[in-house]
Design a protein around this motif. Sequence first.
Motif, PDB file in Angstrom:
ATOM      1  N   ASP A  45       1.053  -1.226   0.016  1.00 38.41           N
ATOM      2  CA  ASP A  45       0.015  -0.136   0.115  1.00 38.41           C
ATOM      3  C   ASP A  45       0.960   1.334   0.035  1.00 38.41           C
ATOM      4  O   ASP A  45       1.907   1.259   0.585  1.00 38.41           O
ATOM      5  CB  ASP A  45      -1.112   0.038   1.352  1.00 38.41           C
ATOM      6  CG  ASP A  45      -1.992  -1.131   1.248  1.00 38.41           C
ATOM      7  OD1 ASP A  45      -2.340  -1.615   0.295  1.00 38.41           O
ATOM      8  OD2 ASP A  45      -1.956  -1.752   2.316  1.00 38.41           O
ATOM      9  N   PHE A  46       0.523   2.194  -0.826  1.00 35.22           N
ATOM     10  CA  PHE A  46       1.296   3.408  -0.770  1.00 35.22           C
ATOM     11  C   PHE A  46       0.459   4.761  -0.781  1.00 35.22           C
ATOM     12  O   PHE A  46      -0.656   4.639  -1.148  1.00 35.22           O
ATOM     13  CB  PHE A  46       2.366   3.544  -2.117  1.00 35.22           C
ATOM     14  CG  PHE A  46       1.491   3.479  -3.490  1.00 35.22           C
ATOM     15  CD1 PHE A  46       1.072   4.637  -3.997  1.00 35.22           C
ATOM     16  CD2 PHE A  46       1.066   2.623  -3.970  1.00 35.22           C
ATOM     17  CE1 PHE A  46       0.820   4.958  -5.174  1.00 35.22           C
ATOM     18  CE2 PHE A  46       0.273   2.499  -5.238  1.00 35.22           C
ATOM     19  CZ  PHE A  46       0.054   3.790  -5.736  1.00 35.22           C
ATOM     20  N   ARG A  47       1.037   5.892  -0.335  1.00 30.24           N
ATOM     21  CA  ARG A  47       0.343   7.141  -0.644  1.00 30.24           C
ATOM     22  C   ARG A  47       1.499   8.082  -0.884  1.00 30.24           C
ATOM     23  O   ARG A  47       2.597   8.102  -0.380  1.00 30.24           O
ATOM     24  CB  ARG A  47      -0.336   7.454   0.848  1.00 30.24           C
ATOM     25  CG  ARG A  47      -1.089   8.880   0.780  1.00 30.24           C
ATOM     26  CD  ARG A  47      -1.634   8.984   2.117  1.00 30.24           C
ATOM     27  NE  ARG A  47      -0.828   9.177   3.227  1.00 30.24           N
ATOM     28  CZ  ARG A  47      -1.069   9.337   4.527  1.00 30.24           C
ATOM     29  NH1 ARG A  47      -2.498   9.433   5.047  1.00 30.24           N
ATOM     30  NH2 ARG A  47      -0.122   9.384   5.401  1.00 30.24           N
ATOM     31  N   THR A  48       1.166   9.089  -1.830  1.00 30.27           N
ATOM     32  CA  THR A  48       2.094  10.016  -2.521  1.00 30.27           C
ATOM     33  C   THR A  48       1.702  11.307  -2.069  1.00 30.27           C
ATOM     34  O   THR A  48       0.604  11.752  -1.592  1.00 30.27           O
ATOM     35  CB  THR A  48       2.177  10.117  -3.865  1.00 30.27           C
ATOM     36  OG1 THR A  48       0.856  10.125  -4.365  1.00 30.27           O
ATOM     37  CG2 THR A  48       2.653   8.912  -4.565  1.00 30.27           C
ATOM     38  N   GLU A  49       2.592  12.337  -1.974  1.00 33.60           N
ATOM     39  CA  GLU A  49       2.501  13.710  -1.405  1.00 33.60           C
ATOM     40  C   GLU A  49       1.685  14.541  -2.773  1.00 33.60           C
ATOM     41  O   GLU A  49       0.671  15.182  -2.678  1.00 33.60           O
ATOM     42  CB  GLU A  49       3.530  14.308  -1.199  1.00 33.60           C
ATOM     43  CG  GLU A  49       3.522  15.745  -1.049  1.00 33.60           C
ATOM     44  CD  GLU A  49       5.099  16.453  -0.924  1.00 33.60           C
ATOM     45  OE1 GLU A  49       4.968  17.565  -0.722  1.00 33.60           O
ATOM     46  OE2 GLU A  49       6.048  15.785  -0.943  1.00 33.60           O
ATOM     47  N   LYS A  50       2.395  14.511  -3.913  1.00 30.76           N
ATOM     48  CA  LYS A  50       1.973  15.300  -5.159  1.00 30.76           C
ATOM     49  C   LYS A  50       1.752  14.316  -6.334  1.00 30.76           C
ATOM     50  O   LYS A  50       0.878  14.455  -7.193  1.00 30.76           O
ATOM     51  CB  LYS A  50       2.981  16.572  -5.335  1.00 30.76           C
ATOM     52  CG  LYS A  50       2.944  17.289  -4.227  1.00 30.76           C
ATOM     53  CD  LYS A  50       3.943  18.670  -4.624  1.00 30.76           C
ATOM     54  CE  LYS A  50       4.024  19.535  -3.567  1.00 30.76           C
ATOM     55  NZ  LYS A  50       5.306  20.719  -4.272  1.00 30.76           N
ATOM     56  N   GLU A  51       2.626  13.075  -6.259  1.00 40.64           N
ATOM     57  CA  GLU A  51       2.592  12.364  -7.559  1.00 40.64           C
ATOM     58  C   GLU A  51       1.428  11.629  -7.816  1.00 40.64           C
ATOM     59  O   GLU A  51       0.762  10.882  -7.092  1.00 40.64           O
ATOM     60  CB  GLU A  51       3.798  11.419  -7.496  1.00 40.64           C
ATOM     61  CG  GLU A  51       4.020  10.536  -8.638  1.00 40.64           C
ATOM     62  CD  GLU A  51       4.404  11.563  -9.724  1.00 40.64           C
ATOM     63  OE1 GLU A  51       4.029  11.330 -11.000  1.00 40.64           O
ATOM     64  OE2 GLU A  51       5.486  12.200  -9.866  1.00 40.64           O
ATOM     65  N   GLY A  86      -3.308  -2.391  -8.095  1.00 41.11           N
ATOM     66  CA  GLY A  86      -2.481  -1.274  -7.233  1.00 41.11           C
ATOM     67  C   GLY A  86      -1.224  -1.491  -7.116  1.00 41.11           C
ATOM     68  O   GLY A  86      -0.512  -1.466  -8.222  1.00 41.11           O
ATOM     69  N   ALA A  87      -0.430  -1.849  -6.047  1.00 40.27           N
ATOM     70  CA  ALA A  87       0.690  -2.352  -6.067  1.00 40.27           C
ATOM     71  C   ALA A  87       0.793  -3.666  -5.292  1.00 40.27           C
ATOM     72  O   ALA A  87       2.023  -4.250  -5.210  1.00 40.27           O
ATOM     73  CB  ALA A  87       1.506  -1.082  -5.134  1.00 40.27           C
ATOM     74  N   THR A  88      -0.356  -4.120  -5.128  1.00 36.64           N
ATOM     75  CA  THR A  88      -0.451  -5.764  -4.585  1.00 36.64           C
ATOM     76  C   THR A  88      -0.494  -6.622  -5.583  1.00 36.64           C
ATOM     77  O   THR A  88      -0.926  -6.516  -6.759  1.00 36.64           O
ATOM     78  CB  THR A  88      -1.552  -5.847  -3.586  1.00 36.64           C
ATOM     79  OG1 THR A  88      -1.761  -4.764  -2.511  1.00 36.64           O
ATOM     80  CG2 THR A  88      -1.832  -7.267  -2.941  1.00 36.64           C
ATOM     81  N   VAL A  89       0.723  -7.572  -5.356  1.00 38.25           N
ATOM     82  CA  VAL A  89       0.990  -8.616  -6.459  1.00 38.25           C
ATOM     83  C   VAL A  89       0.601  -9.894  -5.798  1.00 38.25           C
ATOM     84  O   VAL A  89       0.758 -10.224  -4.691  1.00 38.25           O
ATOM     85  CB  VAL A  89       2.455  -8.592  -6.617  1.00 38.25           C
ATOM     86  CG1 VAL A  89       2.784 -10.059  -7.400  1.00 38.25           C
ATOM     87  CG2 VAL A  89       2.956  -7.581  -7.609  1.00 38.25           C
ATOM     88  N   THR A  90       0.046 -10.679  -6.763  1.00 34.63           N
ATOM     89  CA  THR A  90      -0.358 -12.200  -6.476  1.00 34.63           C
ATOM     90  C   THR A  90       0.259 -13.100  -7.398  1.00 34.63           C
ATOM     91  O   THR A  90       0.287 -13.083  -8.710  1.00 34.63           O
ATOM     92  CB  THR A  90      -2.017 -12.232  -6.622  1.00 34.63           C
ATOM     93  OG1 THR A  90      -2.563 -11.485  -5.774  1.00 34.63           O
ATOM     94  CG2 THR A  90      -2.444 -13.784  -6.154  1.00 34.63           C
ATOM     95  N   LEU A  91       1.067 -13.973  -6.782  1.00 34.31           N
ATOM     96  CA  LEU A  91       1.897 -14.981  -7.244  1.00 34.31           C
ATOM     97  C   LEU A  91       1.100 -16.212  -7.327  1.00 34.31           C
ATOM     98  O   LEU A  91       0.741 -16.593  -6.375  1.00 34.31           O
ATOM     99  CB  LEU A  91       3.171 -15.335  -6.814  1.00 34.31           C
ATOM    100  CG  LEU A  91       4.174 -13.869  -6.458  1.00 34.31           C
ATOM    101  CD1 LEU A  91       5.309 -14.439  -5.830  1.00 34.31           C
ATOM    102  CD2 LEU A  91       4.472 -13.088  -7.929  1.00 34.31           C
ATOM    103  N   GLN A  92       0.867 -16.821  -8.483  1.00 39.64           N
ATOM    104  CA  GLN A  92       0.081 -17.969  -8.703  1.00 39.64           C
ATOM    105  C   GLN A  92       1.071 -19.267  -8.609  1.00 39.64           C
ATOM    106  O   GLN A  92       1.915 -19.436  -9.154  1.00 39.64           O
ATOM    107  CB  GLN A  92      -0.906 -18.045  -9.914  1.00 39.64           C
ATOM    108  CG  GLN A  92      -1.833 -16.786  -9.921  1.00 39.64           C
ATOM    109  CD  GLN A  92      -2.305 -16.525 -11.401  1.00 39.64           C
ATOM    110  OE1 GLN A  92      -1.873 -17.031 -12.381  1.00 39.64           O
ATOM    111  NE2 GLN A  92      -3.335 -16.043 -11.444  1.00 39.64           N
ATOM    112  N   ARG A  93       0.461 -20.270  -8.089  1.00 41.18           N
ATOM    113  CA  ARG A  93       1.071 -21.660  -8.174  1.00 41.18           C
ATOM    114  C   ARG A  93       2.594 -21.432  -7.615  1.00 41.18           C
ATOM    115  O   ARG A  93       3.226 -22.147  -8.422  1.00 41.18           O
ATOM    116  CB  ARG A  93       1.014 -22.448  -9.473  1.00 41.18           C
ATOM    117  CG  ARG A  93      -0.499 -22.515  -9.886  1.00 41.18           C
ATOM    118  CD  ARG A  93      -0.268 -23.009 -11.379  1.00 41.18           C
ATOM    119  NE  ARG A  93       0.431 -22.321 -12.300  1.00 41.18           N
ATOM    120  CZ  ARG A  93      -0.077 -21.305 -12.981  1.00 41.18           C
ATOM    121  NH1 ARG A  93      -1.248 -20.762 -12.762  1.00 41.18           N
ATOM    122  NH2 ARG A  93       0.739 -20.779 -13.780  1.00 41.18           N
TER     123      ARG A  93
END
Length: 286
Positions: A45-51, A86-93
């Motif tokens: 999870d992330f949060r930016t200032e201006k970007e 988003g930025a969360t990754v799911t790796l399968q098998r």
Amino acid sequence: MEKASLFLLLVILLIQCLPVVPVTVSTTTPKVEVHENSDAVLSCDFRTEKEQNPRIEWKKKGTDVSFVYYEGHFRGAFAGRARIKGATVTLQRVTQKDAGEYRCEITAPHDTITLGETNITLEVLVPPHTPSCEIPSSALTGSVVQLRCRDQQSIPPATYSWYKDDKPLTPSRMANATYHLNPITGILEFKTVARGDTGQYSCLASNKVGPPKMCEAKHMKIEDVNMAGVVAAVVVICLVIAICGFGGYYAHRNGYFSKHRGRTNANYNPPPQDPADFKHTQSFML
């Protein structure tokens, strides 16, 4: 009107005085444990200032750092079996090769602090495999005997228990116990085996991830020492030593080991004989 302008000015000053929040990156699960061949979710999870359009990268740390997700695509072994939201990754098998430490990096060029990251450890759990067992087929009474059991593939590492004739052997802490069982190393050691230790032995590996596995039972026979054979062998050895000793003494007594026996001196020249002595010798022979 003046009050409204003053209020607006105060609001603007208040906003400017608020602390700036740069890019921040976090995870809800810093350690992920999943079974082999199932899916693993690596949260970021992330949060930016201006970007408004930060760059997202995933890397796997090891002897060399390799890219998992870079420039909008999954790389290497992860291509075609991973997805991102988003930025969360799911790796399968996932397999054991996927286990390790991963890093989620968020780059925000327009923020005060342009880079943020978080680390996630992935552990892939593997159920027990059939252990390899080393069980001697025979041994002599009174000797030290070790039986070994090992499963090198289970994660977390398996613990071991031994069975004799389908009955479990319990670890004993008594000082006079005839055997010692180590559930961590899988070694079953007999300090001095007896004929009563003869039987069928097998080992069970377990780690609570999957069903335990047992190796094939093998028969171990404990035999008594053949005392008659030992005595006969000792007698034969003593006779051989005695014969060799007598032969050596006889040879030395008769000069077979003399340093000067059969040796000639090449530099020796006999003295010339006197003709008178020669004539005297001939007359004596007549």
